[in-house]
Scaffold this active site. Structure first.
Site, mmCIF file in Angstrom:
data_model
loop_
_atom_site.group_PDB
_atom_site.id
_atom_site.type_symbol
_atom_site.label_atom_id
_atom_site.label_comp_id
_atom_site.label_asym_id
_atom_site.label_seq_id
_atom_site.Cartn_x
_atom_site.Cartn_y
_atom_site.Cartn_z
ATOM 1 N N ASP A 1 8.939 -0.743 2.767
ATOM 2 C CA ASP A 1 7.642 -0.800 2.115
ATOM 3 C C ASP A 1 6.581 -1.255 3.108
ATOM 4 O OD1 ASP A 1 8.244 -0.110 -0.671
ATOM 5 O OD2 ASP A 1 9.553 -1.843 -0.550
ATOM 6 N N VAL A 2 5.378 -0.743 2.908
ATOM 7 C CA VAL A 2 4.281 -0.989 3.837
ATOM 8 C C VAL A 2 3.225 -1.839 3.147
ATOM 9 C CG1 VAL A 2 2.548 0.061 5.326
ATOM 10 C CG2 VAL A 2 4.744 1.213 4.970
ATOM 11 N N ASP B 1 8.454 15.183 11.538
ATOM 12 C CA ASP B 1 8.089 15.038 10.122
ATOM 13 C C ASP B 1 6.578 15.111 9.938
ATOM 14 O OD1 ASP B 1 8.741 14.858 7.481
ATOM 15 O OD2 ASP B 1 8.890 12.678 7.439
ATOM 16 N N TYR C 1 11.783 3.862 5.894
ATOM 17 C CA TYR C 1 12.863 2.937 5.567
ATOM 18 C C TYR C 1 12.389 1.631 4.941
ATOM 19 C CZ TYR C 1 16.007 5.905 8.226
ATOM 20 O OH TYR C 1 16.759 6.957 8.666
ATOM 21 N N LYS D 1 5.258 -2.882 8.007
ATOM 22 C CA LYS D 1 6.418 -2.326 7.305
ATOM 23 C C LYS D 1 7.522 -3.373 7.327
ATOM 24 C CE LYS D 1 7.795 1.911 8.128
ATOM 25 N NZ LYS D 1 8.458 3.101 8.752
ATOM 26 N N VAL E 1 0.811 -1.222 0.000
ATOM 27 C CA VAL E 1 0.000 0.000 0.000
ATOM 28 C C VAL E 1 0.839 1.264 0.000
ATOM 29 C CG1 VAL E 1 -1.999 -1.079 1.082
ATOM 30 C CG2 VAL E 1 -0.213 -0.092 2.528
#
EC number: 2.7.11.1
Length: 820
Positions: A29-30, A136, A27, A45, A22
């Protein structure tokens, strides 16, 4: 690799079933996953760890997620380490990020923004009370559940405030949302949790205006402006659209002095966040995001001149009537040419899309975990050591986050007043030396990624031949084209690998599939007048519209849109579709700001640094933009308010060793004779422009018509009937013929591998770079020839001499194996 604390060594596959990818976090991919224990959805993740990796940031993220339990912070489920893969499992937020949502809906309403700010402030207040900073905050890191809850996410760059470290001293975050004290951390000595309050204020503007302030600037220039003492906090552009409460809330959140900036707890007491704000505000927003027909039209498209009455498809006359061969077409198949020579100052090859598809578009099976592991190995998704600069390469977060960078290099600075504005005519400025000649911009910020591309010969299009001397010829690709064409380029589709001819004309932008020449059909892509084209990284740049702005077009997206429209016929004209249903920030064609009235532009790459620049000449100024890889777009770097001596005249960027920015050649002259020196008239952009530079009047003997930098120290200078080959100082080269002479008035020159091809109105002639001997020649007095494009491939147009208004024929130099 040091052991991670609070991480299970059990196999995560025993508990979580991956469903689809998704997105991407800081750091890794999810993935959307199902918790087999609770049957609830989760976000996982996955990060590949290698020996020697710095895992402090991952440990920080796990610690903060585990310790911060709050309704407005994504819930932590657990972490697993298995086979060098770290799985961080969190609560799944089905509504997506606010950035994704406003891309689909357009700007949020004020009360929706207020609701988001209130919920985010609750999460920040809890975070700050625990002695932690997010660092962030932005639309991409605020997630929504399907019930309308707002959650703080992505703690990959978060920090912890301890008694011994009262202020953070690392440069971290996302530039456009960064507080002034963070931008100037090396000079001012640190910051605290109030940087999150500033970032939330910027996010509020982002939600209302679809982008943060200064977003049109290069990130490093934005940081430079924010770190100046004269920097003024941003405000909403439209004062009348928003209430006084909203304006005052932003004034407090964006207080420049952090000592006077209110805390998250204090802002929760502001009238903007204490008003009645039901959860239904966000559920309505989610409903709108799921219905694209509720999107708002793009006001920018109204400025474009469209040609609704011109056909969407144009067939070559070869299919529907006799196509007679002209004398030149007979010669085209008899005369062979070398391949076009790649200029070192041309941008690199377009990086092909990584072979990583969104899981879920295909049928999912038990092999998903295997595909995840293979994809991770293919992508080499690793964490670099803390001392390395973290490259901004997340494809899903279009507002790239700086991870950890102790040193970013010097920021671009304004030129000192006493610096000379131009070099004496005749020479390019010498390269700088000494300690102050460090790079202007770090290459990790700006350069196009150099990837190992498959050869262009593997594309589907006009067939290449082996690399043999003089193996190419001009091939006709279209007969009887009614378009009034100004420019043309070739492009290879990154998915289908089909090669396309893209032409810009008075009637719009059309494409021709060179893999399907049996169809011989030009198809309309954009219905706007176009006078210039250039392709960079699957982004098509064009000079378009009534007032000639520079536009950037997403070519793969436009092709996909056209394919869908052809499958489902609509009553809405194809060129109006984007105006009806696609919001401005989600449009496939976007206007580059501040380029209204642009007369001409050039793209150049600095081979010494890898940075790619776009020069735009306006009637009263010159713009310098730089390609920013994370956003796949050009961003403004400098605006020179002094007008060019001749904005519509020569504009040729030249790159010099030791100079970060290109020099702009606005003229060249030289006395007749092969051994004579060529005098260049250049504008050094580091110093600025000079309004009174001496330019020889156009058309007088000795004034150059075209200047081309072939490599780092070789320049072709085209005069009326000769081409000089000189070095960067204008001196004749020692290894090549100093002058190539022609017996006709030259209109355009193109450099091949071993010769120079000069075009004139009734043909072309090639001469050897070594001996000045004629290598090719084609003459046809019955046709008028014009070069439409020479970047990567030479595209030629011809029309009858006795009928200049007749339809044209289009040709491409093919049969060589491209050097690109």
């Amino acid at each position: 690799m040091a052991l991670l604390r609070d991480v299970s060594l059990q196999d995560p596959r025993d508990r979580f079933e991956l469903l689809q990818r998704v997105g991407a976090g800081t750091y890794g991919d999810v993935y959307k996953a199902r918790d087999t224990v609770t049957s609830e959805l989760a976000a996982v993740k996955i990060v590949k760890l290698d020996p020697g990796d710095d895992i402090s940031s991952l440990q920080q993220e796990i610690t903060i997620l585990r310790e911060c339990r709050h309704p407005n912070v994504v819930a932590y489920i657990g972490s697993y380490l298995r086979n060098d893969r770290l799985w961080i499992c969190m609560e799944f937020c089905g509504g997506g990020s606010l950035q994704e949502i406003y891309h689909a809906t357009g700007p949020l309403e004020e009360r929706q923004i207020a609701y988001v700010c209130r919920e985010a402030l609750k999460g920040l207040h809890h975070l700050h009370s625990q002695g932690k900073i997010h660092r962030d905050i932005k639309g991409a890191n605020l997630l929504l559940t399907l019930q309308g809850d707002v959650k703080l996410a992505d703690f990959g760059v978060s920090g912890e405030l301890t008694a011994s470290v009262a202020k953070r001293r690392s440069f971290i975050g996302t530039p456009y949302w960064m507080a002034p004290e963070v931008a100037a951390v090396e000079r001012k000595g640190g910051y605290n949790e109030l940087c999150d309050v500033w970032a939330l204020g910027i996010t509020a503007i982002e939600l209302g205006e679809l982008q943060p302030p200064l977003f049109h600037l290069h990130p490093m220039r934005a940081l430079m402006l924010m770190s100046k003492s004269s920097f003024q906090p941003p405000k909403l552009r439209d004062k009348t659209r928003w209430t006084q409460n909203f304006h005052h809330f932003l004034k407090l959140a964006l207080t420049k002095n952090p000592k006077k900036r209110p805390t998250a707890e204090k802002l929760l007491q502001h009238p903007f966040t204490t008003q009645q704000l039901p959860r239904a505000l966000l559920t309505q927003l989610l409903d709108k995001a799921s219905d694209p027909h509720l999107g708002t039209p793009s006001p920018e498209d109204c400025e474009l001149e469209t040609y609704d009455m011109f056909p969407d498809t144009i067939h070559s006359r070869g299919q529907h009537g006799p196509a007679e061969r002209t004398p030149s077409e007979i010669q085209f198949h008899q005369v062979k040419f070398g391949a076009p020579r790649r200029k070192e100052t041309d941008p690199l090859n377009e990086p092909w899309e990584e072979e990583w598809t969104l899981l879920g578009k295909e049928e999912l099976s038990g092999s998903l975990l295997q595909s995840v592991q293979e994809a991770l190995e293919e992508r080499s998704l690793t964490i670099r050591s803390a001392s390395e600069f973290q490259e901004l390469d997340s494809p899903d977060d279009t507002m790239g986050t700086i991870k950890r960078a102790p040193f970013l290099g010097p920021l671009p600075t304004d030129p000192p007043a006493e610096e000379p504005l131009s070099s004496p005519p005749g020479t390019l400025p010498p390269p700088p030396s000494g300690p102050n000649s460090s790079p202007l911009l770090p290459t990790a910020w700006a350069t196009m990624k150099q990837r190992e591309d498959p050869e262009r010969s593997s594309c589907h299009g006009l067939p290449p031949t082996p690399k043999v001397h003089m193996g190419a010829c001009f091939s006709k690709v279209f007969n009887g084209c009614p378009l009034r064409i100004h420019a043309a380029v070739t492009w290879i589709h990154p998915v289908t690998r089909d090669q396309f001819l893209v032409v810009g004309a008075e009637e719009g932008i059309y494409t021709l599939n060179l893999h399907e020449l049996h169809e011989d059909t030009l198809e309309k892509l954009i219905s706007h007048r176009c006078s210039w084209l250039y392709c960079v990284n699957n982004v098509l740049l064009s000079l378009s519209g009534k007032s000639t702005h520079i536009w950037a077009h997403d070519l793969p997206g436009l092709f996909e849109q056209r394919r869908l429209q052809q499958q489902v016929p609509l009553s809405i004209p194809t060129n109006r579709l984007t105006q009806r249903i696609i919001p401005r920030r989600f449009a496939l064609s976007t206007k580059i700001p501040d380029t209204k009235g642009c007369l001409q532009c050039r793209v150049v790459r600095n081979p010494y640094t890898g940075a790619t620049f776009l020069l735009a000449a306006l009637p009263t100024s010159l713009l310098l933009l730089q390609w920013y890889e994370p956003l796949q777009k050009f961003l403004l770097l400098k605006n020179f308010s002094s007008p060019l001596p001749s904005p519509a005249g020569m504009l040729e960027p030249l790159v010099l060793d030791g100079k970060e920015l290109p020099q702009v050649c606005v003229g060249a002259e030289g006395p007749e004779g092969p051994g004579c020196r060529v005098l260049f008239h250049v504008l050094p952009l580091e110093a600025g422009l000079t309004p009174d530079i001496l330019i020889p009047p156009e058309g007088i003997p000795g004034s150059a018509q075209q200047v081309i930098q072939v490599d780092r120290d070789t320049i072709l200078v085209s005069f009326e009937r000769c081409v000089r080959i000189v070095n960067m100082q204008g001196e004749p080269t020692a290894t090549l013929a100093p002058e190539l002479t022609f017996d006709f008035p030259i209109e355009t020159v193109v450099c091949l591998q071993d010769s120079v091809l000069a075009f004139w109105s009734h043909g072309m002639q090639g001469r050897s770079l070594d001996t000045n001997e004629v290598t090719q020649e084609i003459t046809d007095e019955t046709r008028i020839f014009r070069v439409l494009g020479a970047h990567r491939d030479i595209i030629l147009e011809s029309i009858p001499t006795d009928n200049p208004e007749a339809h044209s024929n289009l040709y491409i130099l093919t049969g060589h194996q491209s050097t690109y």
